[in-house]
Write a protein that holds these residues in place. Structure first.
Motif: not given
Length: 145
Positions: A102-104, A108-110, A141-144
């Protein structure tokens, strides 16, 4: 969960003379009505509001179970019964994989900024009541990284 469904379940518990179940569901109905009155939508109680109340009550009873002294097994048993009943009505939460997807897709821009605070600020309102905050935090946290 629709308010009408909750009320029908309460009536069914009354007919079955299941006092524990009836009391637990009655508590959910009362809490939902109180929140609806507070928010000024007493006549039209939305499913989102009922789900929010169920999650709040579920969290409250979980804290009661966790803080119940070992010397009171009767109380702990009562809280556990209520927790199990609330769990039946609680909305299904998104898994970590679903949250990540959902987040990706939607943010995606943020996400490209790698600014965890900014990501959380945008993501949390969208996922409130749909996913556990701890799961969201772990995924972000994982995506950052």
């Amino acid at each position: 969960m629709e308010m009408e469904t909750l009320q029908k379940e309460m009536i069914a518990a009354m007919k079955a003379r299941d006092k524990v179940r009836k009391d637990a569901i009655s508590g959910l109905v009362s809490a939902a009505k109180k929140v609806a009155i507070d928010e000024g939508c007493r006549d039209d109680i939305k499913e989102e509001l009922v789900n929010r109340v169920i999650l709040k009550e579920l969290k409250t009873v979980k804290e009661q179970i966790d803080s119940c002294p070992e010397s009171r097994p009767d109380l702990k048993e009562e809280y556990q019964a209520r927790y199990d009943i609330y769990q039946e009505f609680a909305p299904a939460m998104m898994s970590a994989e679903e949250v990540e997807k959902f987040i990706t897709e939607k943010f995606a821009d943020v996400l490209a900024s790698k600014n965890k605070g900014m990501i959380m600020k945008n993501v949390m309102p969208e996922l409130k009541g749909k996913a556990d905050g701890k799961v969201i935090n772990q995924v972000v946290a994982k995506l950052c990284q």
